[in-house]
Write an enzyme that holds these catalytic residues in place. Structure first.
Site, short mmCIF file in Angstrom:
data_model
loop_
_atom_site.label_atom_id
_atom_site.label_comp_id
_atom_site.label_asym_id
_atom_site.label_seq_id
_atom_site.Cartn_x
_atom_site.Cartn_y
_atom_site.Cartn_z
N TYR A 196 0.82 -1.22 0.00
CA TYR A 196 0.00 0.00 0.00
C TYR A 196 0.86 1.27 0.00
CZ TYR A 196 -3.50 3.36 1.67
OH TYR A 196 -4.32 4.44 1.81
N ILE A 251 12.08 -11.46 3.35
CA ILE A 251 13.10 -10.76 4.13
C ILE A 251 13.51 -11.52 5.39
CG2 ILE A 251 12.56 -8.45 3.28
CD1 ILE A 251 11.13 -8.10 6.11
N ALA A 253 8.42 -3.38 4.79
CA ALA A 253 7.86 -4.73 4.92
C ALA A 253 7.49 -5.02 6.36
CB ALA A 253 8.88 -5.76 4.42
N TYR A 281 1.34 -6.05 17.71
CA TYR A 281 1.88 -5.25 16.61
C TYR A 281 2.79 -4.14 17.14
CZ TYR A 281 1.89 -1.97 12.68
OH TYR A 281 2.26 -1.10 11.67
N LYS A 284 7.02 -3.67 16.98
CA LYS A 284 7.62 -2.47 16.38
C LYS A 284 8.57 -1.79 17.36
CE LYS A 284 5.96 -2.14 12.18
NZ LYS A 284 6.83 -1.93 11.02
#
Length: 183
Positions: free
Chosen positions: A11, A56, A77, A145, A149
């Site tokens: 996106y 990756i 990614a 999530y 991160k």
């Protein structure tokens, strides 16, 4: 500049790649193409564009990428959003935490000067609408999530030095038109 964009078929990447190409940058996109790469089709005949299909998480794929010389890496990614991340927490940690650190470590070894990591404002958790969050705002992740991160950010910042600059962008939820729409 010669730039590697991971997740460039997604996106955000399918909007960023043409912007970089229009500046005259050489762009290599590394993407597993899980959801296709149709958003990149307009660039397929551009001599400044290259698509490398791979994962990756794969060290051999990463080493192959860095057989080329890059000035910068833009790492987009990721497994995005809590519903997708909850399906397989182990996979989420591999993709969102371990892979960026592995990629950045290899980039640093190969003399890349800049590494840009897209993180998330979800790292802040719920906060007051009257307070503007910045780099000094405390982090309160409320999801896997965001946790992945934050862990990636910490690992990446540990690699940063005078010759390898890591920039972390904690972006808000993206919206709007893209050649690779997410519905």
């Amino acid at each position: 500049m010669n730039i590697l964009v991971t997740g460039g078929a997604g996106y955000f990447g399918s909007v960023l790649v043409p912007m970089l190409l229009s500046r005259g940058d050489k762009v290599t996109v590394a993407d597993i193409c899980m959801f296709g790469a149709e958003g990149l089709l307009p660039h397929i005949n551009n001599s400044f564009f290259r698509l490398e299909v791979g994962d990756i998480r794969d060290k051999r794929f990463i080493r192959k990428l860095f057989s080329n010389s890059f000035d910068a890496v833009v790492h987009l990614a990721a497994l995005v959003g809590e519903p997708a991340c909850k399906i397989d927490p182990g996979l989420t940690k591999q993709i969102n935490t371990e892979s960026p650190i592995l990629l950045a470590s290899e980039a640093k070894k190969c003399g890349v000067a800049r590494f840009i990591f897209t993180s998330t404002c979800s790292n802040y958790g719920v906060s007051s609408p009257d307070t503007l969050a910045d780099e000094s705002t405390s982090l309160h992740p409320l999801s896997l999530y965001a946790e992945t991160k934050i862990a990636a950010e910490q690992g990446l910042l540990g690699l940063s030095d005078e010759s390898f600059v890591v920039a972390i962008l904690r972006v808000a939820t993206l919206f709007g038109l893209s050649p690779k729409m997410r519905f």
